[in-house]
Design an enzyme around this catalytic site. Sequence first.
Site, PDB file in Angstrom:
ATOM      1  N   ARG A  64       0.829  -1.209   0.000  1.00  0.00           N
ATOM      2  CA  ARG A  64       0.000   0.000   0.000  1.00  0.00           C
ATOM      3  C   ARG A  64       0.871   1.269   0.000  1.00  0.00           C
ATOM      4  NH1 ARG A  64      -3.513   2.479   4.661  1.00  0.00           N
ATOM      5  NH2 ARG A  64      -4.982   3.735   3.443  1.00  0.00           N
ATOM      6  N   HIS A  68       0.599   4.287  -2.614  1.00  0.00           N
ATOM      7  CA  HIS A  68       0.371   5.680  -2.192  1.00  0.00           C
ATOM      8  C   HIS A  68       1.524   6.590  -2.630  1.00  0.00           C
ATOM      9  CE1 HIS A  68      -3.018   5.239   0.998  1.00  0.00           C
ATOM     10  NE2 HIS A  68      -3.225   4.471  -0.050  1.00  0.00           N
ATOM     11  N   ASP A  69       2.733   6.039  -2.720  1.00  0.00           N
ATOM     12  CA  ASP A  69       3.842   6.850  -3.225  1.00  0.00           C
ATOM     13  C   ASP A  69       3.596   7.195  -4.695  1.00  0.00           C
ATOM     14  OD1 ASP A  69       6.274   8.182  -3.286  1.00  0.00           O
ATOM     15  OD2 ASP A  69       7.362   6.397  -3.962  1.00  0.00           O
ATOM     16  N   VAL A  72       0.826   9.821  -5.782  1.00  0.00           N
ATOM     17  CA  VAL A  72       0.982  11.236  -5.410  1.00  0.00           C
ATOM     18  C   VAL A  72       2.367  11.691  -5.868  1.00  0.00           C
ATOM     19  CG1 VAL A  72       0.872  12.910  -3.525  1.00  0.00           C
ATOM     20  CG2 VAL A  72      -0.488  10.801  -3.392  1.00  0.00           C
ATOM     21  N   GLY A  74       3.963  10.789  -8.455  1.00  0.00           N
ATOM     22  CA  GLY A  74       4.753   9.717  -9.052  1.00  0.00           C
ATOM     23  C   GLY A  74       5.555   8.944  -8.018  1.00  0.00           C
ATOM     24  N   ASP A  76       8.267   8.633  -6.384  1.00  0.00           N
ATOM     25  CA  ASP A  76       9.465   9.442  -6.130  1.00  0.00           C
ATOM     26  C   ASP A  76       9.851   9.450  -4.656  1.00  0.00           C
ATOM     27  OD1 ASP A  76       7.423  10.909  -5.029  1.00  0.00           O
ATOM     28  OD2 ASP A  76       8.153  12.840  -5.774  1.00  0.00           O
ATOM     29  N   SER A  78       8.104  10.368  -2.216  1.00  0.00           N
ATOM     30  CA  SER A  78       7.583  11.531  -1.473  1.00  0.00           C
ATOM     31  C   SER A  78       6.767  11.098  -0.257  1.00  0.00           C
ATOM     32  CB  SER A  78       6.752  12.441  -2.388  1.00  0.00           C
ATOM     33  OG  SER A  78       5.768  11.685  -3.079  1.00  0.00           O
ATOM     34  N   ASN A  96      -2.791   8.582   4.676  1.00  0.00           N
ATOM     35  CA  ASN A  96      -1.516   7.938   5.002  1.00  0.00           C
ATOM     36  C   ASN A  96      -1.307   7.715   6.494  1.00  0.00           C
ATOM     37  OD1 ASN A  96      -0.763   7.612   2.386  1.00  0.00           O
ATOM     38  ND2 ASN A  96       0.417   9.519   2.261  1.00  0.00           N
ATOM     39  N   HIS A 194      -6.237  -5.791  -2.362  1.00  0.00           N
ATOM     40  CA  HIS A 194      -7.031  -5.926  -1.132  1.00  0.00           C
ATOM     41  C   HIS A 194      -7.260  -7.388  -0.748  1.00  0.00           C
ATOM     42  CE1 HIS A 194      -8.760  -1.562  -1.406  1.00  0.00           C
ATOM     43  NE2 HIS A 194      -7.491  -1.600  -1.103  1.00  0.00           N
ATOM     44  N   THR A 195      -6.557  -8.280  -1.364  1.00  0.00           N
ATOM     45  CA  THR A 195      -6.597  -9.683  -0.934  1.00  0.00           C
ATOM     46  C   THR A 195      -5.754  -9.884   0.316  1.00  0.00           C
ATOM     47  OG1 THR A 195      -6.163 -11.961  -1.583  1.00  0.00           O
ATOM     48  CG2 THR A 195      -4.640 -10.359  -2.416  1.00  0.00           C
ATOM     49  N   ASP A 245      -9.868  -9.389   3.503  1.00  0.00           N
ATOM     50  CA  ASP A 245     -10.252 -10.630   2.832  1.00  0.00           C
ATOM     51  C   ASP A 245     -10.327 -11.707   3.911  1.00  0.00           C
ATOM     52  OD1 ASP A 245     -10.430 -12.930   1.310  1.00  0.00           O
ATOM     53  OD2 ASP A 245      -8.502 -12.686   0.307  1.00  0.00           O
ATOM     54  N   ASP A 253      -3.752 -14.172  -2.505  1.00  0.00           N
ATOM     55  CA  ASP A 253      -4.417 -15.098  -3.426  1.00  0.00           C
ATOM     56  C   ASP A 253      -5.516 -14.329  -4.156  1.00  0.00           C
ATOM     57  OD1 ASP A 253      -6.489 -14.761  -1.603  1.00  0.00           O
ATOM     58  OD2 ASP A 253      -5.926 -16.529  -0.459  1.00  0.00           O
TER      59      ASP A 253
HETATM   60  C1  HEM Z   1      -8.867   1.412  -6.056  1.00  0.00           C
HETATM   61  C2  HEM Z   1      -8.840   2.292  -5.108  1.00  0.00           C
HETATM   62  C3  HEM Z   1      -8.392   2.015  -3.715  1.00  0.00           C
HETATM   63  C4  HEM Z   1      -8.961   2.500  -2.584  1.00  0.00           C
HETATM   64  C5  HEM Z   1     -10.161   3.418  -2.514  1.00  0.00           C
HETATM   65  C6  HEM Z   1      -8.238   1.969  -1.460  1.00  0.00           C
HETATM   66  C7  HEM Z   1      -8.502   2.255  -0.139  1.00  0.00           C
HETATM   67  C8  HEM Z   1      -7.934   1.620   0.936  1.00  0.00           C
HETATM   68  C9  HEM Z   1      -8.279   1.848   2.321  1.00  0.00           C
HETATM   69  C10 HEM Z   1      -9.294   2.867   2.800  1.00  0.00           C
HETATM   70  C11 HEM Z   1      -7.563   0.986   3.076  1.00  0.00           C
HETATM   71  C12 HEM Z   1      -7.647   0.750   4.585  1.00  0.00           C
HETATM   72  C13 HEM Z   1      -7.096   1.847   5.390  1.00  0.00           C
HETATM   73  C14 HEM Z   1      -7.398   1.651   6.862  1.00  0.00           C
HETATM   74  O1  HEM Z   1      -8.552   1.831   7.264  1.00  0.00           O
HETATM   75  O2  HEM Z   1      -6.484   1.294   7.608  1.00  0.00           O
HETATM   76  C15 HEM Z   1      -6.758   0.219   2.175  1.00  0.00           C
HETATM   77  C16 HEM Z   1      -5.883  -0.773   2.568  1.00  0.00           C
HETATM   78  C17 HEM Z   1      -5.057  -1.427   1.710  1.00  0.00           C
HETATM   79  N1  HEM Z   1      -4.904  -1.167   0.355  1.00  0.00           N
HETATM   80 FE1  HEM Z   1      -6.096  -0.044  -0.787  1.00  0.00          FE
HETATM   81  N2  HEM Z   1      -7.237   1.174  -1.923  1.00  0.00           N
HETATM   82  C18 HEM Z   1      -7.281   1.180  -3.294  1.00  0.00           C
HETATM   83  C19 HEM Z   1      -6.397   0.551  -4.151  1.00  0.00           C
HETATM   84  C20 HEM Z   1      -5.317  -0.169  -3.729  1.00  0.00           C
HETATM   85  C21 HEM Z   1      -4.253  -0.631  -4.583  1.00  0.00           C
HETATM   86  C22 HEM Z   1      -4.119  -0.281  -6.057  1.00  0.00           C
HETATM   87  C23 HEM Z   1      -3.418  -1.353  -3.809  1.00  0.00           C
HETATM   88  C24 HEM Z   1      -2.139  -2.056  -4.183  1.00  0.00           C
HETATM   89  C25 HEM Z   1      -1.869  -2.496  -5.373  1.00  0.00           C
HETATM   90  C26 HEM Z   1      -3.964  -1.364  -2.469  1.00  0.00           C
HETATM   91  C27 HEM Z   1      -3.436  -2.046  -1.409  1.00  0.00           C
HETATM   92  C28 HEM Z   1      -3.945  -1.996  -0.118  1.00  0.00           C
HETATM   93  C29 HEM Z   1      -3.479  -2.871   0.945  1.00  0.00           C
HETATM   94  C30 HEM Z   1      -2.465  -3.981   0.796  1.00  0.00           C
HETATM   95  C31 HEM Z   1      -4.167  -2.492   2.100  1.00  0.00           C
HETATM   96  C32 HEM Z   1      -3.987  -3.081   3.519  1.00  0.00           C
HETATM   97  C33 HEM Z   1      -2.937  -2.276   4.233  1.00  0.00           C
HETATM   98  C34 HEM Z   1      -2.537  -2.787   5.614  1.00  0.00           C
HETATM   99  O3  HEM Z   1      -2.782  -3.945   5.943  1.00  0.00           O
HETATM  100  O4  HEM Z   1      -1.930  -1.995   6.356  1.00  0.00           O
HETATM  101  N3  HEM Z   1      -5.095  -0.606  -2.460  1.00  0.00           N
HETATM  102  N4  HEM Z   1      -6.998   0.616   0.888  1.00  0.00           N
END
Ligand code: HEM
Length: 326
Positions: A64, A68-69, A72, A74, A76, A78, A96, A194-195, A245, A253
């Site tokens: 994640r 997030h890097d 925002v 690119g 880089d 940041s 963040n 989000h898996t 998940d 997975d």
């Molecule tokens: C499509 C739009 C996306 C939205 C709106 C989104 C939003 C979020 C939010 C709100 C959380 C949980 C934050 C919290 O309450 O602690 C989260 C967690 C996470 N996101 Fe996304 N996300 C998106 C796309 C992505 C992408 C593209 C990736 C990676 C390729 C990703 C990977 C993750 C991971 C791995 C977590 C779990 C982080 C942890 O366990 O600390 N997300 N995301």
Amino acid sequence: MAIQKHIKLLVQLLIVALAFGIANGQGLKLGFYQKTCPRAEGIVWRTTANHIYRAPSLAAALLRMHFHDCFVRGCDGSVLLNSTKNNVAEKDGIPNLSIRGFQVIDAAKTAVEAACPGVVSCSDILALVARDAIHQIKGPYWPVPLGRRDGRVSIASETLTQLPAPFANITQLKANFASKGLSVKDLAVLSGGHTVGISHCSTITTRIYNFTGKGDTDPSIDPNYVPKLKSRCVPNDKTTLLSMDPGSTKSFDSDYYSVVLKRRGLFQSDAELLNDKITRAYVKLQAQSHGRTFFQDFQKSMVKMGKIGVLTGKAGEIRRHCAVIN
Ligand code: HEM
């Protein structure tokens, strides 16, 4: 006069081509540090492995962080910068505040600096750590072209305009990804991140308790699932954590797609994947085929994501410490 006009046009074309090249990650290459720091990739792998072995849940956080890097300014680095007296940095932007794992990046940077001082950028280290960590929890392994340089600017408010919100609808999600040069398929594939990992209850309490301000629940959630979510998350709960998940939070997975198809995705952004022809077809395909192409697709989309807006050549700098500009 005609020649001068021609030259002007050529120069303009060159500038556009250069800008496009930079925005698309040209200038990055595999094995970039082969001559200048041949041990860098091995050092990063081992440092990451030491942390993931003790705390596998960090793999999700690091993936994640890389996302997030890149979204925002690119990829880089940041997101790694600390706020200063005169500047609130991305790290302190609302999306963040729940990012974890900065200690892994710092440990990798310290180890790499000991081998080759001032050579390897923090943004490259983050891209490698994210890949290594996911592979170490049995996820896919994708090639990481290197040569990113570190930015010197990090602004908290940009996290709110550049990162997709968990309450975004499919139109907003598609537009956000398109603005980063990513396709609708990339959106479906990368959402599969989000898996793994966790969310805070606070991210979904409005969705389950007060969706339209009338004490209601988002009708797109499976009604049989709502009581379970409510029993986990009480209103105004700011601390409880939820699995993204459930059942396989720590393993990378394709279960995420079955969760979304069952209308049990945690965020609206997950549920919204069912509201577009292309993303819905992708969710169905992966859910019904047990993720036949998910790893392959994820590898491709991660390489694309890792090239967003990178600084290369003489742009930016190689930070000595990832949390501060030189
Ligand atoms: C499509 C739009 C996306 C939205 C709106 C989104 C939003 C979020 C939010 C709100 C959380 C949980 C934050 C919290 O309450 O602690 C989260 C967690 C996470 N996101 Fe996304 N996300 C998106 C796309 C992505 C992408 C593209 C990736 C990676 C390729 C990703 C990977 C993750 C991971 C791995 C977590 C779990 C982080 C942890 O366990 O600390 N997300 N995301």
